[in-house]
Write an enzyme that holds these catalytic residues in place. Structure first.
Site, short mmCIF file in Angstrom:
data_model
loop_
_atom_site.label_atom_id
_atom_site.label_comp_id
_atom_site.label_asym_id
_atom_site.label_seq_id
_atom_site.Cartn_x
_atom_site.Cartn_y
_atom_site.Cartn_z
N ASP A 198 3.73 -8.98 -0.75
CA ASP A 198 3.60 -9.13 0.71
C ASP A 198 2.30 -9.76 1.19
O ASP A 198 1.69 -9.29 2.17
CB ASP A 198 3.79 -7.78 1.38
CG ASP A 198 5.19 -7.23 1.22
OD1 ASP A 198 5.99 -7.81 0.47
OD2 ASP A 198 5.49 -6.18 1.83
N LYS A 205 12.69 -8.74 1.21
CA LYS A 205 13.14 -7.35 1.29
C LYS A 205 13.07 -6.85 2.72
O LYS A 205 12.39 -7.43 3.56
CB LYS A 205 12.28 -6.47 0.39
CG LYS A 205 10.80 -6.46 0.75
CD LYS A 205 9.98 -5.72 -0.28
CE LYS A 205 8.49 -5.80 0.01
NZ LYS A 205 8.10 -5.11 1.26
N CYS A 227 3.75 -0.88 0.66
CA CYS A 227 4.66 -1.70 -0.14
C CYS A 227 4.20 -1.92 -1.57
O CYS A 227 5.02 -1.97 -2.49
CB CYS A 227 4.89 -3.04 0.57
SG CYS A 227 5.73 -2.84 2.17
#
Length: 234
Positions: free
Chosen positions: A11, A124, A176
């Site tokens: 991310d 995602k 994450c």
């Protein structure tokens, strides 16, 4: 090493990494030199970048819930498991500012990330009904590849590539990144997190995250370790 080792970069997106991002993680860009060094290393047989890829109506966005229970970072809502026979399973979901919305500038990987070295991009969190911090499964542990949650079954891809060891870096260490690392270990990979390659939404949460790594058989290592220096030299 290269025949068995993968890198997962979690991310590194504008909304998380840039000060103007809607969910800016302080000092996130300070990890970029190390991340790019790892991406340019020949020690990794396979390199993955992940992205939050949310629809506008995502359940975690505070703006999608009525007042007064819609304060970003502060409010929680009850979220249900989407699996047909498990709707009784519930968990508390923290609400966030709108972030990483599909097709927006904020959802793009930061421009200085060396994506030319990335073999696979995992998108995602695209099922509006459930949170998905991990690149491997939603918050209830369900994999929904091809059904709106994530575009690749990452564990299956890595196993097909013969991967045994996984190294993780990225954002955010307390959400994450940690969720992805813990799920990688759960999927059977020997999993490492390079501490200098992450930043947290809440830096004060990092000691608790380290305890979770210990319990979940994720090894936390330093950029200065001989192990990482060998990776960077390859």
């Amino acid at each position: 090493m290269a025949s068995k080792t993968a890198l997962i970069v979690v991310d590194m997106q504008n909304d998380f990494c840039l000060p103007e991002g809607t969910l800016y993680v302080k000092d996130a860009l300070d990890t970029l030199p190390l991340v790019n060094q790892l991406l340019n290393s020949n020690a990794f047989a396979y390199k993955v970048a992940t992205k939050d890829w949310h629809p506008q109506d995502h359940v975690s966005f505070a703006s999608n819930h009525p007042e007064p229970n819609n304060k970003p970072f502060e409010s929680f809502i009850e979220m249900s498991n989407l699996v047909a026979d498990k709707p009784h399973e519930k968990m508390q979901q923290r609400l966030w500012p709108n972030h990483c919305i599909q097709g927006t500038k904020g959802a793009e990987l930061v421009s200085d990330l060396d994506v030319s070295k990335v073999d696979l991009i995992v998108e995602k969190g695209s099922d509006a009904r459930v949170e998905m911090y991990s690149a491997f499964s939603d918050s209830f542990g369900n994999l929904t590849a091809g059904k709106g949650g994530v575009n690749h079954d990452l564990a299956q891809v890595l196993k097909e590539k013969g991967i045994v060891d996984v190294y993780c870096v990225g954002i955010a260490g307390d959400y994450c990144l940690s969720a992805s690392a813990l799920d990688a270990a759960k999927a059977g990979f020997t999993t490492y997190v390079i501490e200098e390659g992450q930043r947290c939404v809440d830096p004060g949460a990092w000691p608790d995250v380290k305890n979770k790594f210990l319990a979940g058989k994720v090894e936390l290592i330093s950029e200065r370790s001989e192990q990482v220096q060998r990776l960077l030299a390859s």
